[in-house]
Design a protein around this motif. Structure first.
Motif, PDB file in Angstrom:
ATOM      1  N   UNK A  70       0.852  -1.186   0.000  1.00 25.50           N
ATOM      2  CA  UNK A  70       0.000   0.000   0.000  1.00 25.50           C
ATOM      3  C   UNK A  70       0.886   1.233   0.000  1.00 25.50           C
ATOM      4  N   UNK A  71       0.609   2.141  -0.928  1.00 22.63           N
ATOM      5  CA  UNK A  71       1.371   3.379  -0.951  1.00 22.63           C
ATOM      6  C   UNK A  71       0.955   4.253   0.234  1.00 22.63           C
ATOM      7  N   UNK A  72       1.801   5.207   0.562  1.00 23.88           N
ATOM      8  CA  UNK A  72       1.473   6.120   1.655  1.00 23.88           C
ATOM      9  C   UNK A  72       0.225   6.938   1.316  1.00 23.88           C
ATOM     10  N   UNK A  77       2.553  12.384   4.662  1.00 20.82           N
ATOM     11  CA  UNK A  77       3.153  11.051   4.695  1.00 20.82           C
ATOM     12  C   UNK A  77       3.957  10.805   5.961  1.00 20.82           C
ATOM     13  N   UNK A  78       4.418  11.876   6.610  1.00 19.05           N
ATOM     14  CA  UNK A  78       5.134  11.705   7.877  1.00 19.05           C
ATOM     15  C   UNK A  78       4.201  11.127   8.953  1.00 19.05           C
ATOM     16  N   UNK A 123      10.391   4.005  -1.482  1.00 13.81           N
ATOM     17  CA  UNK A 123       9.833   4.738  -2.610  1.00 13.81           C
ATOM     18  C   UNK A 123       8.374   4.437  -2.894  1.00 13.81           C
ATOM     19  N   UNK A 124       7.800   3.446  -2.183  1.00 14.54           N
ATOM     20  CA  UNK A 124       6.407   3.079  -2.431  1.00 14.54           C
ATOM     21  C   UNK A 124       5.542   3.232  -1.180  1.00 14.54           C
ATOM     22  N   UNK A 125       5.777   2.366  -0.208  1.00 15.40           N
ATOM     23  CA  UNK A 125       4.926   2.401   0.969  1.00 15.40           C
ATOM     24  C   UNK A 125       5.243   1.256   1.907  1.00 15.40           C
ATOM     25  N   UNK A 126       4.184   0.488   2.297  1.00  9.78           N
ATOM     26  CA  UNK A 126       4.364  -0.558   3.311  1.00  9.78           C
ATOM     27  C   UNK A 126       3.532  -1.796   2.956  1.00  9.78           C
ATOM     28  N   UNK A 127       3.993  -2.923   3.510  1.00 12.18           N
ATOM     29  CA  UNK A 127       3.204  -4.151   3.428  1.00 12.18           C
ATOM     30  C   UNK A 127       3.402  -4.931   4.711  1.00 12.18           C
ATOM     31  N   UNK A 128       2.464  -5.823   4.994  1.00 10.44           N
ATOM     32  CA  UNK A 128       2.570  -6.710   6.153  1.00 10.44           C
ATOM     33  C   UNK A 128       3.022  -8.077   5.685  1.00 10.44           C
ATOM     34  N   UNK A 129       3.996  -8.628   6.344  1.00 10.17           N
ATOM     35  CA  UNK A 129       4.431 -10.018   6.106  1.00 10.17           C
ATOM     36  C   UNK A 129       4.038 -10.853   7.309  1.00 10.17           C
ATOM     37  N   UNK A 130       3.223 -11.872   7.062  1.00  5.81           N
ATOM     38  CA  UNK A 130       2.712 -12.733   8.123  1.00  5.81           C
ATOM     39  C   UNK A 130       3.578 -13.975   8.219  1.00  5.81           C
ATOM     40  N   UNK A 131       3.908 -14.379   9.450  1.00  8.52           N
ATOM     41  CA  UNK A 131       4.771 -15.535   9.677  1.00  8.52           C
ATOM     42  C   UNK A 131       4.013 -16.662  10.346  1.00  8.52           C
TER      43      UNK A 131
END
Length: 224
Positions: free
Chosen positions: A169-171, A187-188, A214-222
């Protein structure tokens, strides 16, 4: 139990509608569209019943602002008006259903149940990631008997990311969906909330929030 927000400037109608619905649902109240938007900032709402003609911000304006902010909460509009153009305006603003006054409360209960069923409210309230549970009905995060304190925006941000693990997901997307299109935040704000979430969950192995430069964030599930 689903939470219904009644938005009505007439106090007697508001009290009567609340009394008729409270045996079946948790009820919140607001006297106009502006007050209703304040309620939406403070608590989880599953469905809204709103009058059209209200001071400050009417029903159409309230729904329009909700939809522009990305809120998909079902709305039933109540009005004394019968004209086709009035109904067209209501649906164009983002209203899901329409009833004219005087209110037939048995019919209103049918319509509420149908809308809640169609929006799959019961299936969208909770996310489980390993031993971690996020409950959007109460805005709580817990693992076993342990509870994690989260501010409303922190919860919504984490819930969004964990709802779509692996999706970036982008900011800008996150700002629009969680803070609203007309927000003055930047974005801050996203970075600050992400850092707070990371700090609160630093000892949890269920997931990581990954920065995509340069894009945003993602969640990585373990797997735990």
């Amino acid at each position: 139990m689903a939470v219904i927000l009644i938005v009505e400037d007439d106090k007697n109608t508001r009290i009567l509608t609340s009394a008729r619905l409270s045996p079946y649902y948790t009820v919140a109240e607001a006297e106009n569209g502006e007050k209703a938007l304040d309620v939406l900032d403070r608590m989880h709402i599953d469905l809204i019943i709103a009058d059209v003609q209200m001071p400050v911000l009417n029903g159409y304006g309230m729904v329009r602002e909700m939809r522009e902010a990305g809120m998909n909460i079902p709305v039933i509009m109540l009005t004394a008006m019968h004209a086709f153009d009035d109904k067209r305006t209501g649906f164009a603003s983002g209203t899901d259903d329409y009833m004219t006054k005087p209110i037939n409360y048995e019919e209103l209960l049918w319509r509420i149940k149908a809308l809640l069923r169609r929006s799959n409210i019961a299936n969208e309230k909770m996310i489980k990631v390993g031993g971690l549970t996020l409950d959007s009905a109460s805005y709580t995060a817990s693992r076993g008997k342990e509870s994690i304190e989260l501010a409303k925006k922190e919860f919504e941000l984490l819930y969004k990311l964990l709802s779509y693990p692996g999706i970036i997901f982008t900011k800008s997307q996150l700002l629009d969906e969680i803070w609203g299109y007309d927000t003055e935040s930047d974005e801050m704000t996203i970075k600050t909330h992400i850092n707070r979430i990371r700090n609160k969950f630093e000892d949890y192995d269920e997931f990581d929030i990954v920065t995509i430069r340069g894009l945003g964030y993602k969640a990585e599930v373990h797997e735990c």
